[in-house]
Write a protein that holds these residues in place. Sequence first.
Motif, short mmCIF file in Angstrom:
data_model
loop_
_atom_site.label_atom_id
_atom_site.label_comp_id
_atom_site.label_asym_id
_atom_site.label_seq_id
_atom_site.Cartn_x
_atom_site.Cartn_y
_atom_site.Cartn_z
N TYR A 1 85.84 76.69 39.36
CA TYR A 1 85.97 76.73 40.76
C TYR A 1 85.26 77.67 41.47
O TYR A 1 84.51 77.52 42.56
CB TYR A 1 87.51 77.14 41.16
CG TYR A 1 88.61 76.34 40.35
CD1 TYR A 1 88.49 75.07 39.93
CD2 TYR A 1 89.37 77.09 39.92
CE1 TYR A 1 89.30 74.61 38.97
CE2 TYR A 1 90.51 76.71 39.04
CZ TYR A 1 90.37 75.51 38.41
OH TYR A 1 91.43 75.02 37.70
N GLN B 1 90.28 72.98 42.81
CA GLN B 1 88.93 72.12 42.45
C GLN B 1 88.70 71.38 43.66
O GLN B 1 87.42 71.08 43.74
CB GLN B 1 89.29 71.51 41.28
CG GLN B 1 88.04 70.80 40.51
CD GLN B 1 86.95 71.91 40.36
OE1 GLN B 1 86.23 72.33 41.17
NE2 GLN B 1 86.79 72.47 39.04
N PRO C 1 83.81 69.96 35.86
CA PRO C 1 84.64 70.27 36.89
C PRO C 1 85.93 70.24 36.41
O PRO C 1 87.00 70.82 36.92
CB PRO C 1 84.16 69.48 37.99
CG PRO C 1 83.78 68.32 37.27
CD PRO C 1 82.87 68.84 36.19
#
Lengths: 368, 275
Positions: free
Chosen positions: A84, A140, A160
């Motif tokens: 993040y 996120q 991610p």
Amino acid sequence: MATLKLTGVRKAYGAVEVLHGIDLDIRSGEFVVFVGPSGCGKSTLLRVIAGLEDITGGTLEIDGEVVNAMSPKRRGIAMVFQSYALYPHMSVYDNMAFGLTLEKAGKAEIDRRVREAARLLQIEPYLDRLPKQLSGGQRQRVAIGRAITRDPRVFLFDEPLSNLDAALRVQTRIEIARLHEGMEGTTMIYVTHDQVEAMTLADRIVVLNKGHVEQVGSPMELYARPDNLFVAQFIGSPAMNVLPATIEATGETTRVKPQGGALVSVPVSTPTAAIRQAVHLGVRPEDLTLAPAGGDGLFRGVVTLVEKLGEVTLVYLDTGGEKPLTAKLAGDVPLERGTTIALSARPEALHLFGSDGRAIRQRMRLAA
Amino acid sequence: MPAVLRQTGFWALVAFIVLFSVFPFYYAILTSLKSGTALFRVDYLPTSVSFANYAGVLSNGVFPLNVLNSVIVASVVVAISLFLAVTAAYALSRVNFAGRSLLLLTILAVSMFPQIAVLAGLFEIVRAAGAYNSLLSLIFAYMIFTLPFTVWVLTTFMRDLPVEIEEAAIVDGASPFTIVTRVFLPLMWPALVTTGLLAFIAAWNEFLFALTFVSNNDTRTVPVAIALLSGASEQEVPWGTIMAASVIVTVPLIALVLIFQRKIISGLTAGGVKG
């Protein structure tokens, strides 16, 4: 909105070269996924594109302009990091506004863009919170929001989803897919080691291995027509069965004898000189079916392990070869360890690879 | 050993340590409140309270000026040390250059020399620079022992900050200076407070350089001023005034430590375990 062109891109750390000349064309608005085992150079390639790593050799062009020496900001990229990487001391709003503030955008403009991104990602209620007050999924989303507000030409994602739990991963994956649809014309490059993410998100997948591009193609192309053994075994789960085999007859169709299996015809034409050559026969676990009782099938063997997953049953078969053969049979198949069964596969589902690992193409599929 | 005995032993030890570290200061306060011949009687509880010593030391023309000098020197030392240390820490923790670890070791090595070993050389430098008898000489000299540990602590701390946060800032278009001031500094408050306070205390208490580089009563700092406090005659040591002065200069330090207490605790552990 932006096209990318990589020509012979190399990256070395001192004497160790990790990218050995990557050539790649990425079209405007495309969703490209870099996939490969850890250490294959996929993250390095992404960081080279981002401008976080210098390029050792070759050129990188964005929209036809060579950007090798440009800062990340001037390349017009935005990046979402695995961890993040939010600024811990700033509120969600300030995190998303930070890039724009540095660009000296007007207050009203910043506010409009931050709120727009927040609405898109449904994080409006959290704008005043600090990152530590958010869950992993929310963080996120903020990281993605921070990338969106900068309105980049190219969106980069570095694994991610790998910090999220399984359920959240599926949900966020779907959100990213929706985001790409909603942001027409934005080029996205996504790095993952998870082939499910690669298959579901990508317009095109780039399979990397040891700093080389193994194959570039749509998910279905890679699945149905892998260029080489590496791609064949990397894409698909469980991995494709690969057995050493010998060519017994050449011609329009090739007859091969796999280790621990029966003589079989593969619809691939081979030159006469190829006779007696050692090759690899590949067959996906899901392409194998139970041969009717008493039938011979392609492979005969003893069941060594049965794994029932509900919608499929994984069967491991000892055919006398080096590795057991894996078969993925639909539904709940009543099989017991120790029984002898026969498995068969359609000839079109068989893949043939030369001793160098390169695919010997099937004419029928080429025509299709 | 039974649990009760162990408990008792533990608390006895704690009591001893507290007594050992607090008693001298307590006795200083006690003495500073006495006057006349009471000074030479040993008391462990206050008998009478008199602020005459405090009034005396504060009305003594130069002492308030000495306190001001100390405040100026210590504050400037802290400010310059922290600025140099933060910028150096960024380079030492985040920029890859040849000889980085050698440089770090050299910085640490500087603090290896005893003050007395560098005193003569420093004195020459100070005089050549025309800084003799000015606060500037002290500010310059104190950097020698504040910079090594501020640079080291802040480098260690900055090295532990996640690289991704810096990279996110780079992608956001931040220059190295913006990264340091707007991203790293806010995250480093605990470390800054801790190292700043330690540097302040070190500069505040320093005696040898202060004694050597300054000979003028007006430009002295507190530790030297106290040592040179003299009584009415050669034979009289003004214990009461000295104790009052000591209490006056110790209280600001205690206040600072108490104010920043919580930050210090998180700062001291922050380098080791990422919070």
